[in-house]
Design a protein around this motif. Structure first.
Motif, PDB file in Angstrom:
ATOM      1  N   SER A   1      -3.638 -11.463  -6.398  1.00  0.00           N
ATOM      2  CA  SER A   1      -3.015 -12.575  -5.667  1.00  0.00           C
ATOM      3  C   SER A   1      -4.059 -13.421  -4.956  1.00  0.00           C
ATOM      4  O   SER A   1      -3.946 -14.651  -4.896  1.00  0.00           O
ATOM      5  N   ALA A   2      -5.090 -12.764  -4.424  1.00  0.00           N
ATOM      6  CA  ALA A   2      -6.154 -13.507  -3.742  1.00  0.00           C
ATOM      7  C   ALA A   2      -6.866 -14.442  -4.699  1.00  0.00           C
ATOM      8  O   ALA A   2      -7.276 -15.550  -4.312  1.00  0.00           O
ATOM      9  N   SER A   3      -7.010 -14.035  -5.945  1.00  0.00           N
ATOM     10  CA  SER A   3      -7.702 -14.878  -6.921  1.00  0.00           C
ATOM     11  C   SER A   3      -6.890 -16.111  -7.294  1.00  0.00           C
ATOM     12  O   SER A   3      -7.441 -17.087  -7.812  1.00  0.00           O
ATOM     13  N   ARG A   4      -5.571 -16.069  -7.029  1.00  0.00           N
ATOM     14  CA  ARG A   4      -4.713 -17.216  -7.354  1.00  0.00           C
ATOM     15  C   ARG A   4      -4.364 -18.063  -6.131  1.00  0.00           C
ATOM     16  O   ARG A   4      -3.893 -19.185  -6.259  1.00  0.00           O
ATOM     17  N   ALA A   5      -4.580 -17.513  -4.945  1.00  0.00           N
ATOM     18  CA  ALA A   5      -4.159 -18.191  -3.720  1.00  0.00           C
ATOM     19  C   ALA A   5      -5.098 -19.330  -3.341  1.00  0.00           C
ATOM     20  O   ALA A   5      -6.296 -19.280  -3.616  1.00  0.00           O
ATOM     21  N   THR A   6      -4.536 -20.338  -2.680  1.00  0.00           N
ATOM     22  CA  THR A   6      -5.374 -21.373  -2.087  1.00  0.00           C
ATOM     23  C   THR A   6      -5.974 -20.814  -0.797  1.00  0.00           C
ATOM     24  O   THR A   6      -5.547 -19.768  -0.295  1.00  0.00           O
ATOM     25  N   ILE A   7      -6.936 -21.515  -0.249  1.00  0.00           N
ATOM     26  CA  ILE A   7      -7.572 -21.041   0.977  1.00  0.00           C
ATOM     27  C   ILE A   7      -6.563 -20.992   2.128  1.00  0.00           C
ATOM     28  O   ILE A   7      -6.601 -20.079   2.964  1.00  0.00           O
ATOM     29  N   VAL A   8      -5.619 -21.939   2.134  1.00  0.00           N
ATOM     30  CA  VAL A   8      -4.589 -21.942   3.176  1.00  0.00           C
ATOM     31  C   VAL A   8      -3.655 -20.751   2.997  1.00  0.00           C
ATOM     32  O   VAL A   8      -3.279 -20.084   3.970  1.00  0.00           O
ATOM     33  N   GLU A   9      -3.276 -20.456   1.743  1.00  0.00           N
ATOM     34  CA  GLU A   9      -2.380 -19.330   1.483  1.00  0.00           C
ATOM     35  C   GLU A   9      -3.024 -18.004   1.878  1.00  0.00           C
ATOM     36  O   GLU A   9      -2.371 -17.143   2.491  1.00  0.00           O
ATOM     37  N   LEU A  10      -4.311 -17.815   1.547  1.00  0.00           N
ATOM     38  CA  LEU A  10      -4.987 -16.572   1.918  1.00  0.00           C
ATOM     39  C   LEU A  10      -5.105 -16.454   3.434  1.00  0.00           C
ATOM     40  O   LEU A  10      -4.946 -15.367   4.000  1.00  0.00           O
ATOM     41  N   ALA A  11      -5.359 -17.569   4.102  1.00  0.00           N
ATOM     42  CA  ALA A  11      -5.439 -17.556   5.557  1.00  0.00           C
ATOM     43  C   ALA A  11      -4.096 -17.162   6.167  1.00  0.00           C
ATOM     44  O   ALA A  11      -4.031 -16.343   7.096  1.00  0.00           O
ATOM     45  N   GLU A  12      -3.005 -17.694   5.629  1.00  0.00           N
ATOM     46  CA  GLU A  12      -1.683 -17.370   6.154  1.00  0.00           C
ATOM     47  C   GLU A  12      -1.341 -15.899   5.922  1.00  0.00           C
ATOM     48  O   GLU A  12      -0.805 -15.228   6.806  1.00  0.00           O
ATOM     49  N   ARG A  13      -1.644 -15.387   4.727  1.00  0.00           N
ATOM     50  CA  ARG A  13      -1.323 -13.998   4.418  1.00  0.00           C
ATOM     51  C   ARG A  13      -2.112 -13.024   5.280  1.00  0.00           C
ATOM     52  O   ARG A  13      -1.643 -11.933   5.585  1.00  0.00           O
ATOM     53  N   SER A  14      -3.322 -13.406   5.656  1.00  0.00           N
ATOM     54  CA  SER A  14      -4.153 -12.520   6.473  1.00  0.00           C
ATOM     55  C   SER A  14      -4.017 -12.804   7.968  1.00  0.00           C
ATOM     56  O   SER A  14      -4.638 -12.123   8.789  1.00  0.00           O
ATOM     57  N   GLY A  15      -3.194 -13.805   8.313  1.00  0.00           N
ATOM     58  CA  GLY A  15      -2.998 -14.131   9.717  1.00  0.00           C
ATOM     59  C   GLY A  15      -4.230 -14.713  10.370  1.00  0.00           C
ATOM     60  O   GLY A  15      -4.489 -14.492  11.559  1.00  0.00           O
ATOM     61  N   THR A  16      -5.000 -15.476   9.589  1.00  0.00           N
ATOM     62  CA  THR A  16      -6.233 -16.077  10.117  1.00  0.00           C
ATOM     63  C   THR A  16      -6.201 -17.584   9.897  1.00  0.00           C
ATOM     64  O   THR A  16      -5.133 -18.184   9.829  1.00  0.00           O
ATOM     65  N   SER A  17      -7.347 -18.193   9.773  1.00  0.00           N
ATOM     66  CA  SER A  17      -7.442 -19.640   9.556  1.00  0.00           C
ATOM     67  C   SER A  17      -8.324 -19.917   8.348  1.00  0.00           C
ATOM     68  O   SER A  17      -9.135 -19.071   7.942  1.00  0.00           O
ATOM     69  N   PRO A  18      -8.210 -21.125   7.741  1.00  0.00           N
ATOM     70  CA  PRO A  18      -9.101 -21.487   6.641  1.00  0.00           C
ATOM     71  C   PRO A  18     -10.577 -21.404   7.024  1.00  0.00           C
ATOM     72  O   PRO A  18     -11.420 -21.050   6.190  1.00  0.00           O
TER      73      PRO A  18
END
Length: 321
Positions: A61-78
């Motif tokens: 999923s990380a390989s398909r996610a945008t930077i914003v999506e990965l930030a949201e899933r990890s509870g962080t920021s771009p």
């Protein structure tokens, strides 16, 4: 002064820069991306750690996610995700995505289709459990091969081949691995001792001299007894070798030569137990490398030791052993 991220954490560019400077000096291709993340995970704190955990939990999923999506899933920021990429040695998020995608694609093509991250349930059939263990071990072996510095193995083999005495230190499961290495070296005439009792180990370490070798085995690299034993041997002039999964652990920082392993934990086999097979593979490689460099001596010793125990083999078909 460190400025907090937009997600409210205090993970800073200074921290990311520090981790990046210490990152393994590997080529920045797609090989070993997830291995690098696992290796650096203990170094990360706060937001960077959450990004790393998210990537390891679901790399596809990380390989398909945008930077914003990965930030949201990890509870962080771009911005945190960007620092995470740089800490791994990538110029940006696109390079990280490509690296993860290539690695997960290789895993699928190699037949590692079992979901290693899936929890093993008490009701799972043995066929499923076996497949889970095999997939985890196979991946750990390949990850270890990607991490291992063969130049360090060469240095360790040269030191052991010339050593008047080899002390091997380890506790718990690492002690079992150390005893296996001691047995292998002993069979080819290398004077090696494996110590599991800290008092006896310290006495032997204190008698070390220049030219001797001390090998410390610890998955975490943080086992106090093993660190103490290796430090004592080092203070007496011995060449020290660490076998660990963490290249910036206290044990690794103490050692002259560091050999790295990777692990793939499952529900009923935490990291320390999962490390055993990769440790055995690295030590088997080291043993063979020592035997190569002492070929004539090793061959003669192995023949003599094999002949000595030959008479104790079971009689077969009424013939003498």
């Amino acid at each position: 002064m460190a400025q907090p991220d937009a997600d409210g954490t205090a993970t800073t560019a200074v921290v990311a820069s520090s981790v990046r400077e210490q990152a393994p000096q590997q080529s920045m291709n797609s090989d070993g991306v997830l291995v690098r993340v696992r290796t650096l995970l203990p170094e990360f704190t706060g937001a960077l750690q959450r990004v790393a955990e998210q990537v390891l939990t679901d790399p596809a999923s990380a390989s398909r996610a945008t930077i914003v999506e990965l930030a949201e899933r990890s509870g962080t920021s771009p911005a945190t995700v960007t620092r995470f990429c740089r800490a791994l040695g990538f110029d940006g998020y696109a390079d990280l995505r490509l690296g993860i995608a290539a690695e997960t694609g290789r895993a699928r093509s190699a037949g590692w289709t079992v979901d290693i991250g899936r929890e093993i349930q008490p009701s799972d059939p043995l066929e499923r459990v076996l497949a889970q263990i095999m997939a985890a071990d196979t991946r750990a072996m390949h990850d270890t091969a990607a991490l291992l510095d063969l130049a360090e193995v060469e240095r360790a083999a040269v030191a052991i081949a010339a050593a008047p005495r080899v002390n091997i230190f380890g506790a718990s499961g690492s002690a079992l691995v150390g005893e296996e290495m001691q047995f292998s070296l002993h069979r080819i005439g290398v004077p090696a001792w494996a110590w599991t009792d800290v008092h006896n180990g310290l006495a032997s370490a204190a008698l070390s001299r220049a030219g001797d070798v001390a090998l410390g085995i610890s998955h975490s690299g943080a086992t106090g007894e093993t660190i103490e034993l290796l430090a004592e041997a080092s203070s007496r002039g011995a060449t020290t070798i660490a076998l660990t999964s963490f290249p910036r652990s206290p044990l690794a920082e103490l050692a002259d030569i560091v050999l790295i392993t990777a692990t793939q934990a499952t529900t009923f086999r935490p990291d320390a137990l999962s490390a055993r097979h990769p440790q055995l593979v690295v030590l088997d490689l080291l043993y063979v490398a020592v035997a190569q460099r002492t070929h004539e001596r090793s061959h003669a010793a192995f023949q003599r030791t094999a002949q000595a125990v030959h008479g104790h083999k079971a009689v077969k078909d009424g013939s003498s052993p």
